[in-house]
Design an enzyme around this catalytic site. Structure first.
Site, PDB file in Angstrom:
ATOM      1  N   GLY A   1      -6.875  -1.389  -0.785  1.00  0.00           N
ATOM      2  CA  GLY A   1      -5.988  -1.946   0.231  1.00  0.00           C
ATOM      3  C   GLY A   1      -4.741  -1.117   0.362  1.00  0.00           C
ATOM      4  O   GLY A   1      -3.629  -1.619   0.373  1.00  0.00           O
ATOM      5  N   CYS A   2      -4.957   0.199   0.423  1.00  0.00           N
ATOM      6  CA  CYS A   2      -3.838   1.123   0.284  1.00  0.00           C
ATOM      7  C   CYS A   2      -2.939   1.253   1.494  1.00  0.00           C
ATOM      8  O   CYS A   2      -1.850   1.754   1.376  1.00  0.00           O
ATOM      9  CB  CYS A   2      -4.341   2.494  -0.137  1.00  0.00           C
ATOM     10  N   ILE A   3      -3.371   0.862   2.667  1.00  0.00           N
ATOM     11  CA  ILE A   3      -2.468   1.015   3.832  1.00  0.00           C
ATOM     12  C   ILE A   3      -1.648  -0.217   4.050  1.00  0.00           C
ATOM     13  O   ILE A   3      -0.922  -0.731   3.378  1.00  0.00           O
ATOM     14  CB  ILE A   3      -3.243   1.321   5.121  1.00  0.00           C
TER      15      ILE A   3
ATOM     16  N   GLY B   1       0.796  -1.223   0.000  1.00  0.00           N
ATOM     17  CA  GLY B   1       0.000   0.000   0.000  1.00  0.00           C
ATOM     18  C   GLY B   1       0.828   1.272   0.000  1.00  0.00           C
ATOM     19  O   GLY B   1       2.024   1.269   0.260  1.00  0.00           O
ATOM     20  N   LEU B   2       0.127   2.367  -0.276  1.00  0.00           N
ATOM     21  CA  LEU B   2       0.739   3.698  -0.257  1.00  0.00           C
ATOM     22  C   LEU B   2       1.269   4.080   1.120  1.00  0.00           C
ATOM     23  O   LEU B   2       2.140   4.944   1.236  1.00  0.00           O
ATOM     24  CB  LEU B   2      -0.321   4.742  -0.648  1.00  0.00           C
TER      25      LEU B   2
END
Lengths: 130, 130, 99, 111
Positions: D109-111, A111-112
Site C-alpha cells: 500500500g505504498c502510494i 505510503g512512500l
C-alpha cells in the site's frame, strides 16, 4: 520557505534523529514551514510509543510528538518500512492480524508516495541518516 | 503494486535524483531505496539515479542470494526501463576504483566522469540519498 | 548547491566523495561526526584546506562542542549553529546528504 | 493464520486471504484464491495471472498498474493492455485481485 525533512535512522543508535529534530525546531523558529517529516528505513523506529529511555536521557519519540503537537507537524512513517520493523497503528494491526499497535501520538503511517509528494511540494528536502 | 491511478500534481515537473552509495545486502538502503524509486515513477517527475562509491556494486551482474536467505532484488533494476526510469548515471571514477567495467553491470547505464556528474547533481531540484 | 557530510573522514569516504563531486562554488556543511573533518592537526587536514580553494566549508557548532573540538577548527571554516544550518539550506537551491 | 486444504495440500493464507508462502502456489491454489475473490477463471484471466507470474519471476516485483497495462499491451495487444479490459476481468482491481490469485506478495500500500 517550505521545507521537507527525511529521517532515515532510528533513535539513539545514530545522531540523525537528533540532528533532524534540532534542524526542524530551528527552521520553525526562523519562520519556515515544515511541510512534512518523513521517516524511512530504521527511521520508522522513531515512532514507537513503547520507547522508555533512562530518566536522565532525552525521550526522542516524545520529543517529536510534542513538537508535532505544538506546531501541527505532519509526521509520516513509511508503511512498507514500518511493516518490516514492527511499527503498527490500529488499522495496520487489524489488517495484519496483530495483537497490538505501538505508534506514538502525532505520527501517521502512510505510503512512500508521501515522500515523493513532499519532494514535489517543498522548496527544499533535507535528508538525515547514517 | 497499487490500483490507484497515476498521480497528477498540477503539471509541476521536478528533477529528482536518487543517489545510491551503498552496496546491496550488507545494509537495506539499496533495496528500500529502489522501492522509493519505483513509487516515484507514478508521479511523472524527471527521475534519475546516480550510482556512486559502493552504490555501483548494486548493479553487478551475477548476484545470487540463495544461500543468504535474502531476496535477490538485482533483477528489479532491469524493470526500471518499463517504469520509464532510464537515466541511470554511474560515476566512472567509482566504477573503475572497484575494478568494474560497464560489461560487469546488469543494466544499460550512462557512465559519467566526476565533473559531468557534479554538474548533474547541481541541476537537480530534489536529491534523495541512501 | 549545499553538500551535507555527517561522517568522520577517518571512518568513511563520505567527505572525500563529496569533495570529489562538489562543483566550484558549492557549500559543504559538516555535521555530526563529519565535524572532525573541519579540525586541525589530522591527516585529512591538507585535503580540506586544498578543497577550500573551490568550496566554502561550514561546521556545526553544537557538534563541535559536544566532541570537545570547538577550539580546533581549521582557519577558513565557518562555524554555524542550527539556525545557520537552516539558512544554508534556504540559501542554496538544493542539497545532498553524503550519508 | 488460517490454514486451508486445497486439493489435498494444506496451505497458509493471511487475514486478507493472501498466500503466506509464495512457494505454495499452484493452479489449484490459484483456483481456490479466485473462488474466494468471486472471480470465475477464464482463459483470459489465466493469461493475466500467468503474465504477472512471469513478470514477477523476471523482475522480482509486482508491476505498477500502469507498467502492467503497458507490458500487456506490448505482449498481448492494445485491446488487452488497458485498464478497462483488466478491470472487467478483475472488478476489484487487477493489482489486488490478479496479484493475489497469482500468488504474488501482498502489496504494502505504498502510494
Amino acid at each position: 520557505m517550505k521545507i521537507g525533512v527525511l529521517v532515515n535512522e532510528g533513535p539513539y543508535t545514530h545522531e540523525a534523529s537528533d540532528s533532524a529534530y534540532n534542524f526542524v525546531k530551528a527552521a520553525i523558529e526562523k519562520g519556515h514551514e515544515i511541510y512534512r517529516v518523513f521517516f524511512y528505513h530504521d527511521g520508522v523506529n522513531n515512532s514507537t510509543r513503547l520507547t522508555e529511555p533512562p530518566r536522565d536521557d532525552r525521550n526522542i519519540v516524545t520529543r517529536w510528538s510534542e513538537l508535532a503537537k505544538a506546531h501541527n507537524l505532519d509526521m509520516v512513517v513509511c508503511i512498507a518500512a514500518a511493516q518490516r520493523r514492527g511499527i503498527m497503528d490500529e488499522n495496520e494491526a487489524k489488517r495484519q492480524g496483530k495483537d497490538a499497535n505501538n505508534i506514538a501520538e502525532g505520527f501517521r503511517i502512510s505510503g512512500l508516495g508521501q515522500l515523493v509528494e513532499a519532494g514535489i511540494q517543498c522548496d527544499r528536502l533535507v535528508t538525515f541518516g547514517d | 503494486m497499487s490500483d490507484e491511478m497515476d498521480m497528477e500534481e498540477g503539471g509541476v515537473i521536478k528533477k529528482f535524483m536518487f543517489v545510491n552509495r551503498k552496496a546491496p545486502y550488507g545494509t537495506i538502503y539499496a533495496l528500500e531505496g529502489l522501492e522509493v524509486v519505483l513509487i516515484s515513477a507514478a508521479f511523472e517527475q524527471d527521475v534519475s539515479m546516480a550510482f556512486i562509491d559502493d552504490g555501483v556494486y548494486e548493479l553487478k551482474k551475477g548476484q545470487d542470494t540463495k544461500e543468504l536467505g535474502q531476496k535477490n532484488f538485482s533483477p528489479t533494476y532491469r524493470a526500471l526501463e518499463g517504469y520509464d526510469i532510464e537515466k541511470l548515471y554511474v560515476e566512472r571514477e567509482s566504477m573503475e576504483a572497484r575494478g568494474l567495467t560497464e560489461d560487469d553491470l546488469l543494466v544499460d547505464v550512462i557512465v559519467m566522469d566526476r565533473a559531468e556528474l557534479a554538474a548533474k547533481l547541481d541541476e537537480q531540484d530534489v536529491l534523495i540519498s541512501f | 548547491m549545499l553538500h551535507i557530510v555527517n561522517k568522520s573522514p577517518y571512518e568513511r569516504n563520505s567527505l572525500e566523495s563529496c569533495l570529489r563531486l562538489a562543483s566550484k562554488g558549492s557549500a559543504v556543511l559538516l555535521i555530526e561526526d563529519g565535524v572532525y573533518g573541519a579540525t586541525k592537526g589530522g591527516s585529512f587536514e591538507g585535503k580540506v584546506l586544498a578543497a577550500m580553494a573551490d568550496v566554502k566549508v561550514y561546521a556545526l557548532a553544537p557538534d563541535l562542542s559536544a566532541r570537545g573540538m570547538a577550539d580546533r577548527v581549521l582557519d577558513g571554516v565557518s562555524v554555524v549553529d542550527y539556525g545557520g544550518f537552516v539558512d544554508l539550506v534556504a540559501e542554496h537551491t538544493n542539497c545532498q546528504s553524503w550519508l | 493464520m488460517p490454514m486451508v486444504d486445497i486439493a489435498g495440500k494444506t496451505v497458509e493464507v493471511d487475514e486478507e486471504g493472501y498466500l503466506v508462502n509464495l512457494a505454495d502456489w499452484n493452479k489449484d491454489v490459484a483456483d481456490y484464491l479466485a473462488k474466494e475473490e468471486k472471480v470465475d477463471m477464464s482463459e483470459n484471466h489465466w493469461e493475466v495471472v500467468n503474465f504477472l507470474r512471469e513478470y514477477y519471476d523476471e523482475y522480482q516485483i509486482a508491476p505498477a498498474i500502469r507498467v502492467l497495462t503497458k507490458a500487456i499491451a506490448k505482449k498481448l495487444g492494445p485491446d488487452k493492455g488497458n485498464n478497462k479490459y483488466l478491470y472487467e476481468l478483475f472488478p476489484y482491481g487487477p493489482a489486488k485481485q490478479a496479484c493475489k490469485i497469482a500468488g504474488l506478495p501482498k502489496p504494502t500500500g505504498c502510494i
